[in-house]
Design an enzyme around this catalytic site. Structure first.
Site, PDB file in Angstrom:
ATOM      1  N   PHE A  11      11.105   4.172  12.941  1.00 16.17           N
ATOM      2  CA  PHE A  11      10.825   3.525  14.229  1.00 16.17           C
ATOM      3  C   PHE A  11      11.870   2.439  14.539  1.00 16.17           C
ATOM      4  O   PHE A  11      12.626   2.542  15.513  1.00 16.17           O
ATOM      5  CB  PHE A  11       9.388   2.985  14.173  1.00 16.17           C
ATOM      6  CG  PHE A  11       9.060   1.891  15.126  1.00 16.17           C
ATOM      7  CD1 PHE A  11       9.365   2.018  16.482  1.00 16.17           C
ATOM      8  CD2 PHE A  11       8.430   0.731  14.682  1.00 16.17           C
ATOM      9  CE1 PHE A  11       9.049   0.996  17.374  1.00 16.17           C
ATOM     10  CE2 PHE A  11       8.111  -0.283  15.564  1.00 16.17           C
ATOM     11  CZ  PHE A  11       8.427  -0.154  16.909  1.00 16.17           C
ATOM     12  N   ASN A  32      15.091   9.791   3.974  1.00 11.44           N
ATOM     13  CA  ASN A  32      14.518  10.990   3.320  1.00 11.44           C
ATOM     14  C   ASN A  32      13.414  11.604   4.182  1.00 11.44           C
ATOM     15  O   ASN A  32      12.765  12.566   3.771  1.00 11.44           O
ATOM     16  CB  ASN A  32      13.982  10.653   1.915  1.00 11.44           C
ATOM     17  CG  ASN A  32      12.741   9.787   1.946  1.00 11.44           C
ATOM     18  OD1 ASN A  32      12.324   9.332   3.018  1.00 11.44           O
ATOM     19  ND2 ASN A  32      12.146   9.555   0.797  1.00 11.44           N
ATOM     20  N   ASP A  56      17.332  10.191  -0.394  1.00 13.65           N
ATOM     21  CA  ASP A  56      16.366   9.160  -0.749  1.00 13.65           C
ATOM     22  C   ASP A  56      17.136   7.902  -1.160  1.00 13.65           C
ATOM     23  O   ASP A  56      18.052   7.986  -1.982  1.00 13.65           O
ATOM     24  CB  ASP A  56      15.510   9.685  -1.915  1.00 13.65           C
ATOM     25  CG  ASP A  56      14.268   8.844  -2.119  1.00 13.65           C
ATOM     26  OD1 ASP A  56      14.354   7.606  -1.972  1.00 13.65           O
ATOM     27  OD2 ASP A  56      13.213   9.432  -2.433  1.00 13.65           O
ATOM     28  N   TYR A 143       3.095  -2.697  -1.176  1.00  8.22           N
ATOM     29  CA  TYR A 143       4.076  -3.077  -0.149  1.00  8.22           C
ATOM     30  C   TYR A 143       4.459  -4.552  -0.298  1.00  8.22           C
ATOM     31  O   TYR A 143       5.631  -4.882  -0.447  1.00  8.22           O
ATOM     32  CB  TYR A 143       3.465  -2.804   1.226  1.00  8.22           C
ATOM     33  CG  TYR A 143       4.397  -3.018   2.391  1.00  8.22           C
ATOM     34  CD1 TYR A 143       5.511  -2.206   2.580  1.00  8.22           C
ATOM     35  CD2 TYR A 143       4.150  -4.019   3.327  1.00  8.22           C
ATOM     36  CE1 TYR A 143       6.361  -2.397   3.667  1.00  8.22           C
ATOM     37  CE2 TYR A 143       4.990  -4.205   4.420  1.00  8.22           C
ATOM     38  CZ  TYR A 143       6.091  -3.395   4.584  1.00  8.22           C
ATOM     39  OH  TYR A 143       6.921  -3.572   5.660  1.00  8.22           O
ATOM     40  N   ARG A 184      -1.278   2.187  12.846  1.00  8.57           N
ATOM     41  CA  ARG A 184      -1.220   0.775  13.221  1.00  8.57           C
ATOM     42  C   ARG A 184      -1.919   0.548  14.560  1.00  8.57           C
ATOM     43  O   ARG A 184      -2.180   1.465  15.328  1.00  8.57           O
ATOM     44  CB  ARG A 184       0.229   0.279  13.226  1.00  8.57           C
ATOM     45  CG  ARG A 184       0.623  -0.100  11.796  1.00  8.57           C
ATOM     46  CD  ARG A 184       2.001  -0.649  11.704  1.00  8.57           C
ATOM     47  NE  ARG A 184       2.984   0.405  11.781  1.00  8.57           N
ATOM     48  CZ  ARG A 184       4.264   0.231  11.482  1.00  8.57           C
ATOM     49  NH1 ARG A 184       4.693  -0.945  11.079  1.00  8.57           N
ATOM     50  NH2 ARG A 184       5.108   1.241  11.568  1.00  8.57           N
TER      51      ARG A 184
HETATM   52  N1  UDP Z   1      -6.602  -2.703  13.353  1.00  9.06           N
HETATM   53  C1  UDP Z   1      -7.726  -2.438  14.122  1.00  9.06           C
HETATM   54  N2  UDP Z   1      -7.915  -1.164  14.557  1.00  9.06           N
HETATM   55  C2  UDP Z   1      -7.057  -0.146  14.290  1.00  9.06           C
HETATM   56  C3  UDP Z   1      -5.909  -0.419  13.508  1.00  9.06           C
HETATM   57  C4  UDP Z   1      -5.714  -1.711  13.059  1.00  9.06           C
HETATM   58  O1  UDP Z   1      -8.541  -3.344  14.402  1.00  9.06           O
HETATM   59  O2  UDP Z   1      -7.310   0.989  14.734  1.00  9.06           O
HETATM   60  C5  UDP Z   1      -6.383  -4.110  12.913  1.00  9.06           C
HETATM   61  C6  UDP Z   1      -6.078  -4.257  11.424  1.00  9.06           C
HETATM   62  O3  UDP Z   1      -7.268  -4.362  10.686  1.00  9.06           O
HETATM   63  C7  UDP Z   1      -5.261  -5.540  11.432  1.00  9.06           C
HETATM   64  C8  UDP Z   1      -4.522  -5.512  12.759  1.00  9.06           C
HETATM   65  O4  UDP Z   1      -5.236  -4.584  13.579  1.00  9.06           O
HETATM   66  O5  UDP Z   1      -6.116  -6.661  11.408  1.00  9.06           O
HETATM   67  C9  UDP Z   1      -3.082  -5.043  12.640  1.00  9.06           C
HETATM   68  O6  UDP Z   1      -3.075  -3.863  11.887  1.00  9.06           O
HETATM   69  P1  UDP Z   1      -1.788  -2.985  11.673  1.00  9.06           P
HETATM   70  O7  UDP Z   1      -2.158  -1.872  10.749  1.00  9.06           O
HETATM   71  O8  UDP Z   1      -1.194  -2.629  12.983  1.00  9.06           O
HETATM   72  O9  UDP Z   1      -0.731  -3.957  10.994  1.00  9.06           O
HETATM   73  P2  UDP Z   1      -0.823  -5.060   9.832  1.00  9.06           P
HETATM   74  O10 UDP Z   1      -0.458  -6.317  10.530  1.00  9.06           O
HETATM   75  O11 UDP Z   1      -2.206  -5.125   9.267  1.00  9.06           O
HETATM   76  O12 UDP Z   1       0.172  -4.613   8.830  1.00  9.06           O
END
Ligand code: UDP
Length: 310
Positions: A11, A32, A56, A143, A184
């Protein structure tokens, strides 16, 4: 300049490759494709200053380069949950290989680190001097901890070999080319709102994030690659417009004119409660400022998903 972008089919990586080629640089993109997608490189295929290398980043790399931008890593909680060992490998061994390549070439090395190194922060907003609050045995550790290791190794190469290094801590970023299945929050909410499906808010939605549009972020990375004053620095990059996830859900619903209801789901373990970057260093050192508003950025993502239905 000759620039290697690891993770260049992803992305953020693909936007960076495009930007660097546009500026006249010769770009080598190594990926990869474990989370990257060759379609992200469509505009670059066949360009005389662009080369795609299917490999990779954990394997030794042998190229002639002036800059190394090490972006390769799964980056969404869903991806690094699914690819936990791969995530740890690319951020440890992959970082070592990319650093070695930079050292052998006398090239400047840029590490794409993350706000996740702050874990579930006890300080807000998060400044670069904050050491974080990370659970080393939790589900996000593969991570968070491997990115922390990557920062440690990058700093060690700077101390040991005088390598020119820049560490960027990238906060939540969104834009076209996020995958539909990325997991996300921005793609989830937009796709759910447009389809009229329930918008899945995890927890009570009071946790906060600050969202940066990808073009702004790429401009920050570009400046970090070429600004001498950034060498040896750790710099946050993101947008400091903090909002709750519930507020984001409402703004997406409003923007898309959706009647979707909000559906509350369990909060994933170790989900950070607050996240907002301090940006003074980026402003001072890079003369950089995020410019794209949330609504403008979200509209572009809505359009992009419409134009790319699969
Ligand atoms: N989140 C949510 N609903 C979704 C996906 C994510 O409420 O369908 C929330 C998640 O729990 C977090 C925030 O949105 O508090 C951001 O999540 P994301 O996975 O985008 O990124 P992070 O900052 O957690 O790496």
């Amino acid at each position: 300049m000759r620039i290697l972008v690891t993770g260049g089919a992803g992305f953020i990586g693909s936007h960076l490759c495009e930007r660097l080629v546009e500026e006249g640089h010769e770009v080598m993109c190594l990926d990869n494709l474990c989370t990257g997608d060759p379609r992200n490189l469509e505009t670059l295929q066949g360009h005389p200053r662009f080369r795609f290398i299917l490999a990779d980043a954990v394997s030794p790399i042998n190229l002639t380069v002036d800059r190394v931008a090490h972006l390769a890593s799964p980056a969404s909680p869903v991806d690094y949950g699914r690819l936990s060992v791969e995530t740890m490998m690319v951020n440890s061994l992959g970082t070592y290989q990319a650093l070695e390549l930079a050292r052998k070439n006398g090239a400047r090395f840029l590490l794409a680190s993350t706000s996740e190194v702050y874990g579930d922060p006890l300080e807000t907003p998060q400044g670069e001097e904050y050491h974080g609050n990370v659970n080393p045995v939790g589900p996000r550790a593969c991570y968070d901890e491997s990115k922390r290791f990557a920062e440690a190794m990058t700093s060690t190469y700077r101390r040991l070999y005088g390598l020119e290094t820049v560490i960027l801590r990238i906060f939540n970023t969104f834009g076209p080319r996020m995958r539909r299945e990325d997991g996300r929050v921005v793609p989830n909410f937009i796709l759910q709102a447009v389809a009229g499906e329930p918008i899945t808010v995890y927890g009570d939605g009071t946790q906060t994030r600050s969202f940066c549009y990808v073009d702004d972020l790429v401009e920050g990375i570009r400046r970090a690659l070429f600004t001498d004053a950034a060498v040896g620095e750790v710099i946050n990059l993101g947008n400091d417009g903090e909002m709750t996830i519930l507020e984001l859900a409402e703004r997406v619903r409003h923007l898309t004119g959706s009647a979707s209801e909000i559906s509350f789901r369990p909060l994933p373990e170790d989900d950070p409660q607050r996240r907002r970057p301090r940006l003074e260093k980026a402003r001072e050192i890079l003369s950089w400022e995020p410019r794209v508003s949330l609504e403008e950025g979200l509209s572009k993502v809505v359009e992009w998903f419409k134009e790319h239905p699969v």
